[in-house]
Design a protein around this motif. Structure first.
Motif, PDB file in Angstrom:
ATOM      1  N   THR A  80       0.830  -1.205   0.000  1.00  0.00           N
ATOM      2  CA  THR A  80       0.000   0.000   0.000  1.00  0.00           C
ATOM      3  C   THR A  80       0.863   1.254   0.000  1.00  0.00           C
ATOM      4  O   THR A  80       2.089   1.202   0.109  1.00  0.00           O
ATOM      5  CB  THR A  80      -0.925   0.049   1.237  1.00  0.00           C
ATOM      6  N   VAL A  81       0.187   2.380  -0.095  1.00  0.00           N
ATOM      7  CA  VAL A  81       0.880   3.667  -0.082  1.00  0.00           C
ATOM      8  C   VAL A  81       1.583   3.922   1.251  1.00  0.00           C
ATOM      9  O   VAL A  81       2.418   4.825   1.353  1.00  0.00           O
ATOM     10  CB  VAL A  81      -0.110   4.819  -0.373  1.00  0.00           C
ATOM     11  N   MET A  82       1.266   3.129   2.281  1.00  0.00           N
ATOM     12  CA  MET A  82       1.895   3.333   3.584  1.00  0.00           C
ATOM     13  C   MET A  82       3.249   2.640   3.717  1.00  0.00           C
ATOM     14  O   MET A  82       4.007   2.931   4.636  1.00  0.00           O
ATOM     15  CB  MET A  82       0.967   2.821   4.696  1.00  0.00           C
ATOM     16  N   SER A  83       3.566   1.710   2.829  1.00  0.00           N
ATOM     17  CA  SER A  83       4.841   1.000   2.954  1.00  0.00           C
ATOM     18  C   SER A  83       6.009   1.963   2.751  1.00  0.00           C
ATOM     19  O   SER A  83       5.961   2.875   1.922  1.00  0.00           O
ATOM     20  CB  SER A  83       4.928  -0.145   1.940  1.00  0.00           C
ATOM     21  N   ASN A  84       7.067   1.721   3.505  1.00  0.00           N
ATOM     22  CA  ASN A  84       8.198   2.636   3.550  1.00  0.00           C
ATOM     23  C   ASN A  84       8.945   2.695   2.218  1.00  0.00           C
ATOM     24  O   ASN A  84       9.085   1.692   1.524  1.00  0.00           O
ATOM     25  CB  ASN A  84       9.155   2.207   4.667  1.00  0.00           C
ATOM     26  N   LEU A  85       9.431   3.883   1.900  1.00  0.00           N
ATOM     27  CA  LEU A  85      10.217   4.066   0.679  1.00  0.00           C
ATOM     28  C   LEU A  85      11.485   3.221   0.700  1.00  0.00           C
ATOM     29  O   LEU A  85      12.005   2.823  -0.350  1.00  0.00           O
ATOM     30  CB  LEU A  85      10.563   5.552   0.511  1.00  0.00           C
TER      31      LEU A  85
ATOM     32  N   ASP B  75      -5.969  -4.310   3.033  1.00  0.00           N
ATOM     33  CA  ASP B  75      -5.500  -5.528   2.371  1.00  0.00           C
ATOM     34  C   ASP B  75      -6.454  -5.978   1.270  1.00  0.00           C
ATOM     35  O   ASP B  75      -6.078  -6.716   0.365  1.00  0.00           O
ATOM     36  CB  ASP B  75      -5.248  -6.650   3.382  1.00  0.00           C
ATOM     37  N   ARG B  76      -7.701  -5.495   1.307  1.00  0.00           N
ATOM     38  CA  ARG B  76      -8.637  -5.796   0.222  1.00  0.00           C
ATOM     39  C   ARG B  76      -8.128  -5.226  -1.097  1.00  0.00           C
ATOM     40  O   ARG B  76      -8.217  -5.876  -2.146  1.00  0.00           O
ATOM     41  CB  ARG B  76     -10.017  -5.207   0.567  1.00  0.00           C
ATOM     42  N   HIS B  77      -7.596  -3.997  -1.058  1.00  0.00           N
ATOM     43  CA  HIS B  77      -7.061  -3.379  -2.273  1.00  0.00           C
ATOM     44  C   HIS B  77      -5.796  -4.097  -2.737  1.00  0.00           C
ATOM     45  O   HIS B  77      -5.556  -4.245  -3.942  1.00  0.00           O
ATOM     46  CB  HIS B  77      -6.767  -1.902  -2.012  1.00  0.00           C
ATOM     47  N   VAL B  78      -4.982  -4.530  -1.771  1.00  0.00           N
ATOM     48  CA  VAL B  78      -3.773  -5.284  -2.120  1.00  0.00           C
ATOM     49  C   VAL B  78      -4.150  -6.581  -2.828  1.00  0.00           C
ATOM     50  O   VAL B  78      -3.596  -6.924  -3.885  1.00  0.00           O
ATOM     51  CB  VAL B  78      -2.933  -5.577  -0.864  1.00  0.00           C
ATOM     52  N   ALA B  79      -5.109  -7.311  -2.251  1.00  0.00           N
ATOM     53  CA  ALA B  79      -5.521  -8.591  -2.829  1.00  0.00           C
ATOM     54  C   ALA B  79      -6.093  -8.404  -4.230  1.00  0.00           C
ATOM     55  O   ALA B  79      -5.824  -9.206  -5.140  1.00  0.00           O
ATOM     56  CB  ALA B  79      -6.546  -9.265  -1.923  1.00  0.00           C
ATOM     57  N   GLU B  80      -6.870  -7.346  -4.411  1.00  0.00           N
ATOM     58  CA  GLU B  80      -7.472  -7.098  -5.721  1.00  0.00           C
ATOM     59  C   GLU B  80      -6.399  -6.809  -6.769  1.00  0.00           C
ATOM     60  O   GLU B  80      -6.439  -7.338  -7.891  1.00  0.00           O
ATOM     61  CB  GLU B  80      -8.453  -5.931  -5.629  1.00  0.00           C
ATOM     62  N   ALA B  81      -5.398  -5.979  -6.406  1.00  0.00           N
ATOM     63  CA  ALA B  81      -4.313  -5.678  -7.344  1.00  0.00           C
ATOM     64  C   ALA B  81      -3.489  -6.920  -7.646  1.00  0.00           C
ATOM     65  O   ALA B  81      -3.045  -7.120  -8.787  1.00  0.00           O
ATOM     66  CB  ALA B  81      -3.422  -4.583  -6.766  1.00  0.00           C
ATOM     67  N   MET B  82      -3.282  -7.766  -6.646  1.00  0.00           N
ATOM     68  CA  MET B  82      -2.544  -9.011  -6.874  1.00  0.00           C
ATOM     69  C   MET B  82      -3.264  -9.894  -7.883  1.00  0.00           C
ATOM     70  O   MET B  82      -2.636 -10.462  -8.786  1.00  0.00           O
ATOM     71  CB  MET B  82      -2.344  -9.755  -5.547  1.00  0.00           C
ATOM     72  N   ARG B  83      -4.582  -9.992  -7.734  1.00  0.00           N
ATOM     73  CA  ARG B  83      -5.358 -10.815  -8.668  1.00  0.00           C
ATOM     74  C   ARG B  83      -5.320 -10.240 -10.074  1.00  0.00           C
ATOM     75  O   ARG B  83      -5.122 -10.970 -11.059  1.00  0.00           O
ATOM     76  CB  ARG B  83      -6.816 -10.933  -8.200  1.00  0.00           C
ATOM     77  N   LEU B  84      -5.503  -8.929 -10.191  1.00  0.00           N
ATOM     78  CA  LEU B  84      -5.584  -8.300 -11.497  1.00  0.00           C
ATOM     79  C   LEU B  84      -4.246  -8.328 -12.231  1.00  0.00           C
ATOM     80  O   LEU B  84      -4.203  -8.462 -13.459  1.00  0.00           O
ATOM     81  CB  LEU B  84      -6.068  -6.850 -11.353  1.00  0.00           C
ATOM     82  N   GLU B  85      -3.140  -8.186 -11.483  1.00  0.00           N
ATOM     83  CA  GLU B  85      -1.838  -8.040 -12.125  1.00  0.00           C
ATOM     84  C   GLU B  85      -0.950  -9.276 -12.003  1.00  0.00           C
ATOM     85  O   GLU B  85       0.171  -9.288 -12.516  1.00  0.00           O
ATOM     86  CB  GLU B  85      -1.121  -6.802 -11.560  1.00  0.00           C
ATOM     87  N   GLY B  86      -1.442 -10.306 -11.321  1.00  0.00           N
ATOM     88  CA  GLY B  86      -0.737 -11.579 -11.332  1.00  0.00           C
ATOM     89  C   GLY B  86       0.398 -11.734 -10.341  1.00  0.00           C
ATOM     90  O   GLY B  86       1.280 -12.569 -10.527  1.00  0.00           O
TER      91      GLY B  86
END
Length: 448
Positions: A285-290, A310-321
């Protein structure tokens, strides 16, 4: 703007809107209607954490689903990822977890999972939300088509076996002294048992829930007790779960706290070396450290960022593999095994890396120096108007230009509390502290 759903389901103070019996029953009715399709016998599995109010919400939700003709399967206390797993394995149309995660006992929440074990999309949540306040009287099931409710046994054993099977069959934790802090929450019985069955010497904290002590001075958001116990018993590792056990924070053998960013870095490095990453990178997510982003880039790995949750993370993982992703807070998603964050499975995968490398946790899990990060919150009345103020937007733009490649700023409304969060990180600690203070002052003035 959503009336009921936030970043992670519906959440609020127990016995106050939206976490009241009447609204919970309407959620069950609305969700039951959305997921009632076809002529088969419909099923919903409902789990909960250890909050006193979970009994009340469980019964209200059940009534709503039953009135729509859905059979209800009740598990009792179980980790959130256990509900995601059971929804799939029991061929349910819907899964529900009653929990407010890391919040104190007097909050509660409702998390929904589709038949694939994944959290619902924004579109499906909006569809349910539109029905919660609607008159559904004409769409109730007929008297002969009402649902049936039953409690199911053995779910803890099923979850333990599922978690263990994410590891190679010959991997043993024998010889490792592990302190596990279960936050007096949903993982209080399954997590210590799984670690013991894998051969570890287990010392347990936060395993005496009484309805009121979930997350109280224990768990991933209060790791001080874990740090002290790891040092006291000279453990090899400490693991702190949150109230619904979908996140984990690690403590190394010296008592140093390891967050989700370092966990993802360790697992990603190991998986990349073994050829186990489905794509050369991870999702965070946008909160992870640089610092994580820079470390991964040095390893030839990318970082895809998503909104918080984590819902947004899971969705991006599914969409982008991608098959590895998570949050700095310790929600780690390993999509080869899970559809949502799983604190126990993430900790087991980290222990597998420790075993494989034969090195202490302090070496395995300190792979980069995080950039100094300052995070503060501004309490509001719940509206987002301060974020839309042109002067605030100009300040953020100017500060981002000032930082350039040496840092970043994130200002966002919380999805679970009436606050605006201000975060800045960069190579110059003094500069980012000043930036956050200036933005907090400006936002506070407009929120007053």
């Amino acid at each position: 703007m959503a009336k009921y759903f936030g970043t992670d389901g519906i959440r609020g103070r127990s016995n106050r809107p939206p976490i009241t019996p009447d609204i919970a029953m309407k959620v069950g009715m609305a969700a039951g209607l959305v997921f009632r399709n076809g002529d088969h016998r419909h099923r919903v599995v409902i789990g909960k954490d250890t909050r006193l109010s979970s009994y009340m919400i469980e019964n209200a939700l059940s009534a709503g689903f039953l009135s729509m003709g859905m059979d209800v399967l009740l598990t009792g206390p179980i980790p959130t990822p256990g509900i995601a797993m059971l929804t799939r394995s029991m061929r349910c149309d819907l899964g529900v977890m009653i929990s407010a995660s890391h919040n104190p006992y007097d909050d509660n929440g409702i998390k929904l999972f589709g038949p694939d074990g994944a959290k619902l999309s924004d579109a499906t949540e909006a569809e349910i939300e539109a029905l919660i306040d609607a008159d559904l009287g004409s769409r109730l099931a007929s008297p002969d088509a009402l649902g049936r409710a039953r409690r199911i046994d053995g779910v803890s054993d099923r979850y333990i076996e599922y978690a263990k099977r994410t590891l190679p069959r010959n991997l043993s934790l024998e010889g490792l002294r592990v302190v596990i802090d279960c936050a007096n929450g949903a993982g209080y019985s399954v997590a210590p048992e799984a670690l013991w069955e894998l051969g570890a010497e287990v010392i347990s904290l936060g395993v005496e829930p009484n309805g009121f002590n979930i997350n109280r001075e224990v768990g991933s958001t209060a790791p001080e007790a874990l740090v002290a116990k790891v040092r006291e018993v000279r453990a090899d590792i400490g693991i702190a779960l949150d109230g619904d056990a979908d996140r984990a924070v690690i403590v190394d053998e010296h008592g140093q706290i390891i967050d989700g960013d370092q966990m993802m870095a360790a697992i990603a490095t190991s998986w990349a070396a073994q050829g186990l990453l489905s794509k050369p990178g991870i999702v965070a997510t946008v909160m992870s450290n640089l610092g994580l982003e820079r470390y991964l880039a040095g390893k030839g790995l990318g970082l895809v960022r998503t909104p918080v949750g984590d819902r947004h993370v899971a969705e991006a993982m599914r969409l982008e593999g991608y098959n590895l992703g998570g949050e700095q807070s310790g929600h780690i998603i390993l999509s080869d095994y899970t559809t949502t964050g799983d604190g126990l499975v993430a900790a087991l995968q980290l222990l597998a890396v420790v075993r494989d490398l034969g090195r202490p946790v302090s070496e395995v899990c300190h792979l980069f120096e995080p950039l100094p990060q300052v995070l503060k919150s501004v309490r509001t009345s719940g509206d987002r108007r301060p974020l839309e103020d042109s002067a605030i937007r100009k300040m953020i733009e100017d500060f981002n230009g000032k930082l350039g490649d040496n840092g970043r700023i994130l200002v966002r409304a919380s999805g679970t509390e009436p606050v605006i969060r201000v975060m800045a990180e960069g190579d110059d600690p003094g500069m980012i502290a000043a930036i956050v203070d200036d933005l907090v002052a400006a936002l506070s003035a407009r929120a007053a």
